[in-house]
Design an enzyme around this catalytic site. Sequence first.
Site, PDB file in Angstrom:
ATOM      1  N   ASN A  61      -0.244 -24.232  -0.609  1.00 37.19           N
ATOM      2  CA  ASN A  61       0.156 -24.482  -1.997  1.00 37.19           C
ATOM      3  C   ASN A  61       1.361 -25.410  -2.146  1.00 37.19           C
ATOM      4  O   ASN A  61       1.741 -25.769  -3.265  1.00 37.19           O
ATOM      5  CB  ASN A  61       0.469 -23.151  -2.700  1.00 37.19           C
ATOM      6  CG  ASN A  61      -0.767 -22.286  -2.867  1.00 37.19           C
ATOM      7  OD1 ASN A  61      -1.877 -22.806  -2.994  1.00 37.19           O
ATOM      8  ND2 ASN A  61      -0.584 -20.971  -2.861  1.00 37.19           N
ATOM      9  N   ARG A 113      -7.646 -27.899  -8.412  1.00 42.17           N
ATOM     10  CA  ARG A 113      -7.258 -27.247  -7.156  1.00 42.17           C
ATOM     11  C   ARG A 113      -6.361 -26.040  -7.417  1.00 42.17           C
ATOM     12  O   ARG A 113      -6.495 -24.993  -6.772  1.00 42.17           O
ATOM     13  CB  ARG A 113      -6.545 -28.269  -6.264  1.00 42.17           C
ATOM     14  CG  ARG A 113      -6.136 -27.735  -4.903  1.00 42.17           C
ATOM     15  CD  ARG A 113      -5.723 -28.881  -3.983  1.00 42.17           C
ATOM     16  NE  ARG A 113      -5.264 -28.391  -2.689  1.00 42.17           N
ATOM     17  CZ  ARG A 113      -4.013 -28.474  -2.256  1.00 42.17           C
ATOM     18  NH1 ARG A 113      -3.074 -29.060  -3.013  1.00 42.17           N
ATOM     19  NH2 ARG A 113      -3.674 -28.004  -1.077  1.00 42.17           N
ATOM     20  N   HIS A 115      -7.125 -22.224  -6.222  1.00 42.24           N
ATOM     21  CA  HIS A 115      -6.191 -21.454  -5.398  1.00 42.24           C
ATOM     22  C   HIS A 115      -5.743 -20.187  -6.115  1.00 42.24           C
ATOM     23  O   HIS A 115      -5.479 -19.165  -5.469  1.00 42.24           O
ATOM     24  CB  HIS A 115      -4.980 -22.311  -5.034  1.00 42.24           C
ATOM     25  CG  HIS A 115      -5.260 -23.293  -3.941  1.00 42.24           C
ATOM     26  ND1 HIS A 115      -4.283 -23.766  -3.081  1.00 42.24           N
ATOM     27  CD2 HIS A 115      -6.404 -23.898  -3.546  1.00 42.24           C
ATOM     28  CE1 HIS A 115      -4.826 -24.610  -2.216  1.00 42.24           C
ATOM     29  NE2 HIS A 115      -6.115 -24.715  -2.499  1.00 42.24           N
ATOM     30  N   HIS A 169     -14.191 -31.816  -4.449  1.00 44.63           N
ATOM     31  CA  HIS A 169     -13.538 -32.821  -3.607  1.00 44.63           C
ATOM     32  C   HIS A 169     -13.953 -34.239  -3.987  1.00 44.63           C
ATOM     33  O   HIS A 169     -13.524 -35.193  -3.338  1.00 44.63           O
ATOM     34  CB  HIS A 169     -13.857 -32.570  -2.136  1.00 44.63           C
ATOM     35  CG  HIS A 169     -13.169 -31.372  -1.562  1.00 44.63           C
ATOM     36  ND1 HIS A 169     -13.399 -30.898  -0.291  1.00 44.63           N
ATOM     37  CD2 HIS A 169     -12.233 -30.538  -2.100  1.00 44.63           C
ATOM     38  CE1 HIS A 169     -12.639 -29.829  -0.065  1.00 44.63           C
ATOM     39  NE2 HIS A 169     -11.922 -29.593  -1.158  1.00 44.63           N
TER      40      HIS A 169
END
Length: 324
Positions: free
Chosen positions: A92, A60, A64, A191
Site C-alpha cells: 500500500n 487499486r 486493496h 491492469h
Amino acid sequence: MKVNILLLICVVSGILVACEGGQLRKCFYEKTCPSAEDIVRDVTWNHVSSNPRLPAKLLRMHFHDCFVRGCDGSILLNSTANNTAEKAAVPNLSLSGFDVIDDIKEKLEQKCPGVVSCADILALAARDSVSFQYNKSMWEVLTGRRDGTISLVREALINIPAPFFNFTQLKQSFARKNLTVHDLVVLSGGHTIGVGGCPSFSNRLYNFTGKGDQDPSLNATYAELLKTKCRSLKDNTTFVEMDPGSARNFDSSYYNVVKQHKGLFQSDAVLLTNKGASNIVAELEDLNKFFTEFAQSMKRMGAVEVLTGTSGQIRKKCWAVNSS
C-alpha cells in the site's frame, strides 16, 4: 412528478436486486442525502480531469480495501501512536488518491453531516473515476456500507494478493473472499490502466529462480525492453505501464497483452497456466464482454464482508475513527 418517478425506480430496483452483500442496495441515500452520488461523481470527475492517473489509483485502492476486512474503508485510516494501519504495508505504500476521498468526504459532510460512509465514497469514486473516460457509469455500485474501526498492517500483508503469486495462490486468495476464478481473471483486467513499480516484477528479468535467470514465460523481446527501463534489481523508483501504449484507456487490450506473454507481473502471466483461466482471457478480449463481466465482478467484490445496518460507524473523517 420527477421525484415520484425516481422513488418508483428505487423501489422497483430494490425488489429486483439480489440480496448479496447484506443490506447493500440501490438508492440507499435517496432519502437521507439525495445528492450524495452526484457529489461523489462531480468531485471525482473534477480531479480526474486534471489528473488522468487517478482512475488506476482509486480502482487499486478500492481493491486493496475490499481484500482486507472487506470493503469497510479501513485502507483509508492513518496509523496512530498505538497502531500501524494498512496504509503502512508494503503493498500500500504506492497508493495515492487519499486527498480525493478526503475532498469528497468534506463536501458530503457539508451537505449531509454523518450520513455517507467513507467505504461507500471509495466504492463510488473508484467507479466514477474509471467512468470519466466514457462519460457514463461503467458499473453499478450498491450502497449502504458502513465504516470499519480497525486497520492492521499485518492483515494487509496477509490478504492482498501479491504480484509474484502463482495461479494456485491467486485462486486461494480470491476464494477466501468468495470470489471465483472467473472473478480473478476479470478483475485482473483492471491492469489495463496504471503502472507497476520495478520491484514488483524485476525478478522476472534478472533473478527469476534465484540463479540470475529470466522468466522463460515472459516474451523475450518485451523483456529486453523492460530491462532498458528497470536496469537492475535495485531500481525501486521506476514505474512501467501495465498495458503498454494503452495505460490510460480502460479497455480490453490487457488480455491481448497477456496472450502475447507480455503481462507485466507474474500474477498476469500465470493466468495462462490454467486452462479455464486461459479460456476466460481469450473471451475477455472482446470489449463488450469485458465491460459486462467487469461490471458483475466489481459488484461482487464491492460486497465482500461489508458492514451494514448498525455495524461499524459513519466516520466523520475518512482517515480517523470517530472518538467516542
